[in-house]
Design a protein around this motif. Structure first.
Motif, PDB file in Angstrom:
ATOM      1  N   GLN A   1      47.760  29.045  37.848  1.00 24.01           N
ATOM      2  CA  GLN A   1      47.136  30.267  37.329  1.00 24.01           C
ATOM      3  C   GLN A   1      45.629  30.100  37.177  1.00 24.01           C
ATOM      4  OE1 GLN A   1      49.163  31.391  33.727  1.00 24.01           O
ATOM      5  NE2 GLN A   1      51.143  31.659  34.742  1.00 24.01           N
ATOM      6  N   GLN A   2      45.201  28.928  36.727  1.00 24.27           N
ATOM      7  CA  GLN A   2      43.771  28.673  36.587  1.00 24.27           C
ATOM      8  C   GLN A   2      43.076  28.704  37.946  1.00 24.27           C
ATOM      9  OE1 GLN A   2      43.642  24.928  34.530  1.00 24.27           O
ATOM     10  NE2 GLN A   2      44.475  25.787  32.624  1.00 24.27           N
TER      11      GLN A   2
ATOM     12  N   ASP B   1      44.129  30.263  40.567  1.00 23.04           N
ATOM     13  CA  ASP B   1      44.201  31.659  41.019  1.00 23.04           C
ATOM     14  C   ASP B   1      43.057  32.476  40.403  1.00 23.04           C
ATOM     15  OD1 ASP B   1      45.203  33.962  42.253  1.00 23.04           O
ATOM     16  OD2 ASP B   1      46.531  34.416  40.591  1.00 23.04           O
ATOM     17  N   LYS B   2      42.826  32.315  39.100  1.00 26.92           N
ATOM     18  CA  LYS B   2      41.739  33.033  38.425  1.00 26.92           C
ATOM     19  C   LYS B   2      40.376  32.622  38.978  1.00 26.92           C
ATOM     20  CE  LYS B   2      44.169  33.713  34.026  1.00 26.92           C
ATOM     21  NZ  LYS B   2      44.208  33.363  32.583  1.00 26.92           N
TER      22      LYS B   2
ATOM     23  N   TYR C   1      39.773  34.365  42.314  1.00 29.01           N
ATOM     24  CA  TYR C   1      39.337  35.759  42.170  1.00 29.01           C
ATOM     25  C   TYR C   1      37.884  35.833  41.703  1.00 29.01           C
ATOM     26  CZ  TYR C   1      43.784  37.942  43.231  1.00 29.01           C
ATOM     27  OH  TYR C   1      44.902  38.387  43.892  1.00 29.01           O
ATOM     28  N   GLN C   2      37.470  34.850  40.914  1.00 29.76           N
ATOM     29  CA  GLN C   2      36.067  34.795  40.519  1.00 29.76           C
ATOM     30  C   GLN C   2      35.183  34.551  41.747  1.00 29.76           C
ATOM     31  OE1 GLN C   2      34.709  35.641  37.846  1.00 29.76           O
ATOM     32  NE2 GLN C   2      32.663  34.736  37.853  1.00 29.76           N
TER      33      GLN C   2
ATOM     34  N   TYR D   1      37.427  26.403  38.005  1.00 31.20           N
ATOM     35  CA  TYR D   1      37.921  27.106  36.820  1.00 31.20           C
ATOM     36  C   TYR D   1      37.118  26.708  35.589  1.00 31.20           C
ATOM     37  CZ  TYR D   1      40.992  28.726  33.105  1.00 31.20           C
ATOM     38  OH  TYR D   1      41.496  29.366  31.981  1.00 31.20           O
TER      39      TYR D   1
ATOM     40  N   THR E   1      35.178  29.381  33.126  1.00 24.72           N
ATOM     41  CA  THR E   1      35.496  29.544  31.697  1.00 24.72           C
ATOM     42  C   THR E   1      34.303  29.211  30.822  1.00 24.72           C
ATOM     43  OG1 THR E   1      36.442  27.303  31.724  1.00 24.72           O
ATOM     44  CG2 THR E   1      37.965  29.151  31.971  1.00 24.72           C
TER      45      THR E   1
END
Length: 202
Positions: free
Chosen positions: A175-176, A178-179, A182-183, A195, A199
């Motif tokens: 999930q990290q 994946d995020k 998208y960034q 990631y 963050t």
């Protein structure tokens, strides 16, 4: 006496035929089992291990090993599928898979996660290595493709997450990544994003 020999030979011949039939059935069953296993754990388009194999690998205990996940998503792939059809899309994904295979080693493996998404799992390497690999992938993917007499150009966005094989929940790492991917798309595509950087900046 001759009748007994004839009967004995008949039984031996029958037994030999039965053994041969059983061997054929056994070989056929093993072949079918291997075929079904390949279908279950290998992608038919790219020949790469698929999401099922990724999940199986991630569930296998490995001790406290540093692990990096690279989440790859082709940029504007839907436009190619919608314009040229799914056949061209599959051909492009197949060619992308070939280019990604060159980066497979004993410490890093690529999986087709689904559609135009791929996952790299890197074991026991530093964040610098993960970033270096991401840079090489970006360069390789953006080189021109020749498919069906036409030229195609595509890029990829990559998200990187870091953890260890000791972590109980690998879905967090996925999930990290994946995020972060998208960034990377939000920042203009054709790039990678860590990631931790994403963050820390929010």
């Amino acid at each position: 006496m001759e009748a007994n020999i004839f009967i004995q030979n008949g039984w031996m011949l029958t037994l030999a035929i039965i053994i041969q039939v059983l061997l054929i059935i056994l070989v056929a069953a093993l072949f079918e089992r291997n075929r079904l296993k390949k279908l279950a754990y290998w992608d038919s388009v790219t020949g790469l291990p698929n999401r099922n194999e990724l999940n199986r690998m991630l569930r296998t205990p490995k001790g406290n090993i540093k692990t990096a996940i690279l989440f790859l998503d082709l940029d504007r792939f839907k436009v190619i599928n919608d314009t040229w059809g799914h056949g061209a899309g599959d051909s492009l994904v197949k060619e992308v898979g070939k280019r990604l295979k060159q980066f497979v080693t004993s410490e890093q493996q690529v999986y087709r996660y689904g559609g135009d998404e791929f996952i790299f799992v890197i074991k026991g390497k530093s964040v610098d290595h993960a970033e270096q690999l991401a840079g090489l992938i970006l360069q390789s993917i953006q080189n021109e493709y020749q498919i069906g007499g036409f030229e195609f150009n595509i890029t990829v966005s990559i998200g990187i997450s870091l953890g260890s094989a000791h972590d109980a929940n690998y879905s967090d790492l996925l999930q990290q990544a994946d995020k972060a991917m998208y960034q990377a798309k939000k920042l203009g595509e054709n790039r990678y994003c860590l990631y931790s950087d994403f963050t820390e900046s929010n």
